[in-house]
Write a protein that holds these residues in place. Structure first.
Motif, PDB file in Angstrom:
ATOM      1  N   ARG A   1       0.831  -1.212   0.000  1.00 48.82           N
ATOM      2  CA  ARG A   1       0.000   0.000   0.000  1.00 48.82           C
ATOM      3  C   ARG A   1       0.862   1.257   0.000  1.00 48.82           C
ATOM      4  O   ARG A   1       0.576   2.222  -0.706  1.00 48.82           O
ATOM      5  N   ASP A   2       1.914   1.216   0.799  1.00 47.89           N
ATOM      6  CA  ASP A   2       2.707   2.419   1.022  1.00 47.89           C
ATOM      7  C   ASP A   2       3.993   2.455   0.198  1.00 47.89           C
ATOM      8  O   ASP A   2       4.792   3.387   0.332  1.00 47.89           O
ATOM      9  N   HIS A   3       4.186   1.467  -0.650  1.00 50.63           N
ATOM     10  CA  HIS A   3       5.447   1.382  -1.409  1.00 50.63           C
ATOM     11  C   HIS A   3       5.542   2.554  -2.393  1.00 50.63           C
ATOM     12  O   HIS A   3       4.586   2.862  -3.109  1.00 50.63           O
ATOM     13  N   PRO A   4       6.709   3.193  -2.484  1.00 46.66           N
ATOM     14  CA  PRO A   4       6.819   4.371  -3.363  1.00 46.66           C
ATOM     15  C   PRO A   4       6.549   4.078  -4.836  1.00 46.66           C
ATOM     16  O   PRO A   4       6.014   4.952  -5.543  1.00 46.66           O
ATOM     17  N   VAL A   5       6.865   2.889  -5.306  1.00 49.92           N
ATOM     18  CA  VAL A   5       6.580   2.565  -6.713  1.00 49.92           C
ATOM     19  C   VAL A   5       5.066   2.475  -6.938  1.00 49.92           C
ATOM     20  O   VAL A   5       4.541   2.927  -7.962  1.00 49.92           O
ATOM     21  N   HIS A   6       4.358   1.919  -5.964  1.00 46.95           N
ATOM     22  CA  HIS A   6       2.900   1.855  -6.034  1.00 46.95           C
ATOM     23  C   HIS A   6       2.297   3.252  -5.949  1.00 46.95           C
ATOM     24  O   HIS A   6       1.413   3.611  -6.741  1.00 46.95           O
ATOM     25  N   ARG A   7       2.778   4.039  -5.016  1.00 45.42           N
ATOM     26  CA  ARG A   7       2.243   5.401  -4.863  1.00 45.42           C
ATOM     27  C   ARG A   7       2.487   6.220  -6.131  1.00 45.42           C
ATOM     28  O   ARG A   7       1.669   7.077  -6.498  1.00 45.42           O
ATOM     29  N   ALA A   8       3.594   5.964  -6.797  1.00 46.53           N
ATOM     30  CA  ALA A   8       3.889   6.700  -8.037  1.00 46.53           C
ATOM     31  C   ALA A   8       2.897   6.329  -9.141  1.00 46.53           C
ATOM     32  O   ALA A   8       2.445   7.203  -9.893  1.00 46.53           O
ATOM     33  N   VAL A   9       2.532   5.040  -9.234  1.00 50.11           N
ATOM     34  CA  VAL A   9       1.534   4.630 -10.233  1.00 50.11           C
ATOM     35  C   VAL A   9       0.203   5.312  -9.941  1.00 50.11           C
ATOM     36  O   VAL A   9      -0.475   5.818 -10.843  1.00 50.11           O
ATOM     37  N   ILE A  10      -0.171   5.345  -8.664  1.00 52.30           N
ATOM     38  CA  ILE A  10      -1.431   5.991  -8.279  1.00 52.30           C
ATOM     39  C   ILE A  10      -1.397   7.474  -8.666  1.00 52.30           C
ATOM     40  O   ILE A  10      -2.340   7.989  -9.284  1.00 52.30           O
ATOM     41  N   ALA A  11      -0.324   8.131  -8.305  1.00 53.46           N
ATOM     42  CA  ALA A  11      -0.249   9.578  -8.540  1.00 53.46           C
ATOM     43  C   ALA A  11      -0.147   9.906 -10.031  1.00 53.46           C
ATOM     44  O   ALA A  11      -0.768  10.860 -10.505  1.00 53.46           O
ATOM     45  N   ASP A  12       0.610   9.105 -10.760  1.00 52.61           N
ATOM     46  CA  ASP A  12       0.946   9.473 -12.143  1.00 52.61           C
ATOM     47  C   ASP A  12      -0.114   9.033 -13.157  1.00 52.61           C
ATOM     48  O   ASP A  12      -0.378   9.762 -14.125  1.00 52.61           O
ATOM     49  N   VAL A  13      -0.685   7.848 -12.981  1.00 46.76           N
ATOM     50  CA  VAL A  13      -1.583   7.357 -14.043  1.00 46.76           C
ATOM     51  C   VAL A  13      -3.006   7.046 -13.565  1.00 46.76           C
ATOM     52  O   VAL A  13      -3.925   7.023 -14.389  1.00 46.76           O
ATOM     53  N   ILE A  14      -3.198   6.784 -12.276  1.00 48.24           N
ATOM     54  CA  ILE A  14      -4.555   6.486 -11.791  1.00 48.24           C
ATOM     55  C   ILE A  14      -5.288   7.764 -11.402  1.00 48.24           C
ATOM     56  O   ILE A  14      -6.392   8.045 -11.880  1.00 48.24           O
ATOM     57  N   ARG A  15      -4.687   8.556 -10.531  1.00 49.47           N
ATOM     58  CA  ARG A  15      -5.420   9.712 -10.005  1.00 49.47           C
ATOM     59  C   ARG A  15      -5.899  10.674 -11.101  1.00 49.47           C
ATOM     60  O   ARG A  15      -7.015  11.196 -11.005  1.00 49.47           O
ATOM     61  N   PRO A  16      -5.108  10.896 -12.161  1.00 49.73           N
ATOM     62  CA  PRO A  16      -5.574  11.836 -13.197  1.00 49.73           C
ATOM     63  C   PRO A  16      -6.866  11.416 -13.901  1.00 49.73           C
ATOM     64  O   PRO A  16      -7.539  12.270 -14.485  1.00 49.73           O
ATOM     65  N   ILE A  17      -7.188  10.116 -13.879  1.00 52.11           N
ATOM     66  CA  ILE A  17      -8.402   9.667 -14.585  1.00 52.11           C
ATOM     67  C   ILE A  17      -9.432   9.067 -13.629  1.00 52.11           C
ATOM     68  O   ILE A  17     -10.451   8.519 -14.060  1.00 52.11           O
ATOM     69  N   LEU A  18      -9.185   9.183 -12.321  1.00 51.19           N
ATOM     70  CA  LEU A  18     -10.037   8.514 -11.329  1.00 51.19           C
ATOM     71  C   LEU A  18     -11.377   9.235 -11.153  1.00 51.19           C
ATOM     72  O   LEU A  18     -11.416  10.420 -10.844  1.00 51.19           O
ATOM     73  N   ALA A  19     -12.473   8.474 -11.336  1.00 52.12           N
ATOM     74  CA  ALA A  19     -13.805   9.005 -11.042  1.00 52.12           C
ATOM     75  C   ALA A  19     -14.304   8.460  -9.706  1.00 52.12           C
ATOM     76  O   ALA A  19     -14.817   9.210  -8.889  1.00 52.12           O
ATOM     77  N   SER A  20     -14.179   7.146  -9.486  1.00 51.62           N
ATOM     78  CA  SER A  20     -14.583   6.578  -8.206  1.00 51.62           C
ATOM     79  C   SER A  20     -13.793   5.313  -7.921  1.00 51.62           C
ATOM     80  O   SER A  20     -13.283   4.664  -8.843  1.00 51.62           O
ATOM     81  N   ARG A  21     -13.719   4.989  -6.646  1.00 55.97           N
ATOM     82  CA  ARG A  21     -12.899   3.880  -6.167  1.00 55.97           C
ATOM     83  C   ARG A  21     -13.646   3.181  -5.046  1.00 55.97           C
ATOM     84  O   ARG A  21     -14.214   3.837  -4.169  1.00 55.97           O
ATOM     85  N   SER A  22     -13.669   1.846  -5.093  1.00 55.99           N
ATOM     86  CA  SER A  22     -14.255   1.040  -4.018  1.00 55.99           C
ATOM     87  C   SER A  22     -13.253  -0.040  -3.646  1.00 55.99           C
ATOM     88  O   SER A  22     -12.686  -0.689  -4.534  1.00 55.99           O
ATOM     89  N   ALA A  23     -13.045  -0.254  -2.347  1.00 58.85           N
ATOM     90  CA  ALA A  23     -12.031  -1.223  -1.925  1.00 58.85           C
ATOM     91  C   ALA A  23     -12.483  -2.010  -0.698  1.00 58.85           C
ATOM     92  O   ALA A  23     -13.270  -1.523   0.123  1.00 58.85           O
ATOM     93  N   VAL A  24     -11.968  -3.224  -0.621  1.00 59.73           N
ATOM     94  CA  VAL A  24     -12.107  -4.069   0.578  1.00 59.73           C
ATOM     95  C   VAL A  24     -10.789  -4.806   0.755  1.00 59.73           C
ATOM     96  O   VAL A  24     -10.190  -5.258  -0.227  1.00 59.73           O
ATOM     97  N   GLN A  25     -10.338  -4.924   2.006  1.00 59.27           N
ATOM     98  CA  GLN A  25      -9.256  -5.843   2.342  1.00 59.27           C
ATOM     99  C   GLN A  25      -9.813  -6.860   3.332  1.00 59.27           C
ATOM    100  O   GLN A  25     -10.523  -6.489   4.275  1.00 59.27           O
ATOM    101  N   TYR A  26      -9.456  -8.119   3.134  1.00 61.07           N
ATOM    102  CA  TYR A  26     -10.011  -9.145   4.026  1.00 61.07           C
ATOM    103  C   TYR A  26      -9.085 -10.343   4.127  1.00 61.07           C
ATOM    104  O   TYR A  26      -8.262 -10.596   3.244  1.00 61.07           O
ATOM    105  N   THR A  27      -9.253 -11.061   5.205  1.00 59.09           N
ATOM    106  CA  THR A  27      -8.495 -12.283   5.438  1.00 59.09           C
ATOM    107  C   THR A  27      -9.200 -13.446   4.756  1.00 59.09           C
ATOM    108  O   THR A  27     -10.384 -13.672   4.990  1.00 59.09           O
ATOM    109  N   LEU A  28      -8.462 -14.159   3.914  1.00 56.53           N
ATOM    110  CA  LEU A  28      -9.048 -15.321   3.231  1.00 56.53           C
ATOM    111  C   LEU A  28      -9.080 -16.520   4.175  1.00 56.53           C
ATOM    112  O   LEU A  28      -8.131 -16.787   4.883  1.00 56.53           O
TER     113      LEU A  28
END
Lengths: 97, 97
Positions: B70-97
């Motif tokens: 979640r907090d990895h800089p490479v992941h955050r860079a993808v979010i900032a650079d290519v996801i956030r500019p086109i983001l309209a809505s986001r839904s998430a769940v984290q759970y234990t399988l």
């Protein structure tokens, strides 16, 4: 393989009993609907704010088998009887793995 | 096993190139972040109206490994650079399988 993923949030005041009814109802579906290959439900772990509360991940051999599940009367009954009364929001994606 | 599921819709006017950039950026993450056990992305199949457009299903051995992702800089860079500019809505769940 074809996957159906759906997330829900519940209305304010939803009880633990109502949440448990959703889980119990959904967990019966793999028994009733042999087209289901894999079926998992999960409650959000509470790590991130703004998350949905509950997720279902269901795998099928084909789009056609997913459609059997989607429209199956036992599934529709769970939706009508225990999901819809507490449903606040729903997000879904189906995709080919 | 701990699973992260997130769905997105994109803003009107999002191009095929922008969607492909999201997929390409995310597919690099399992190389950059060894804590990822399994990582899948999928575009909605277009069967049901009102669906989200894109989903990520990511599996980890533990909550702690998910947090590294979640907090990895490479992941955050993808979010900032290519996801956030086109983001309209986001839904998430984290759970234990």
């Amino acid at each position: 393989m074809f996957r159906h993923v759906v997330m829900f949030t519940w209305v304010a005041g939803t009880t633990e009993e109502q949440k448990a009814e959703v889980e119990a109802g959904l967990k019966e579906l793999p028994v009733a609907i042999p087209e289901i290959r894999r079926y998992e439900v999960g409650r959000d772990a509470g790590i991130n704010p703004g998350n949905h509360e509950f997720v279902v991940v269901a795998d099928f051999d084909s789009v056609e088998d997913y459609l059997v599940y989607r429209d199956h009367p036992v599934h529709r009954a769970v939706i009508a009887d225990v999901i819809r009364p507490i449903l606040a929001s729903r997000s879904a994606v189906q995709y080919t793995l």
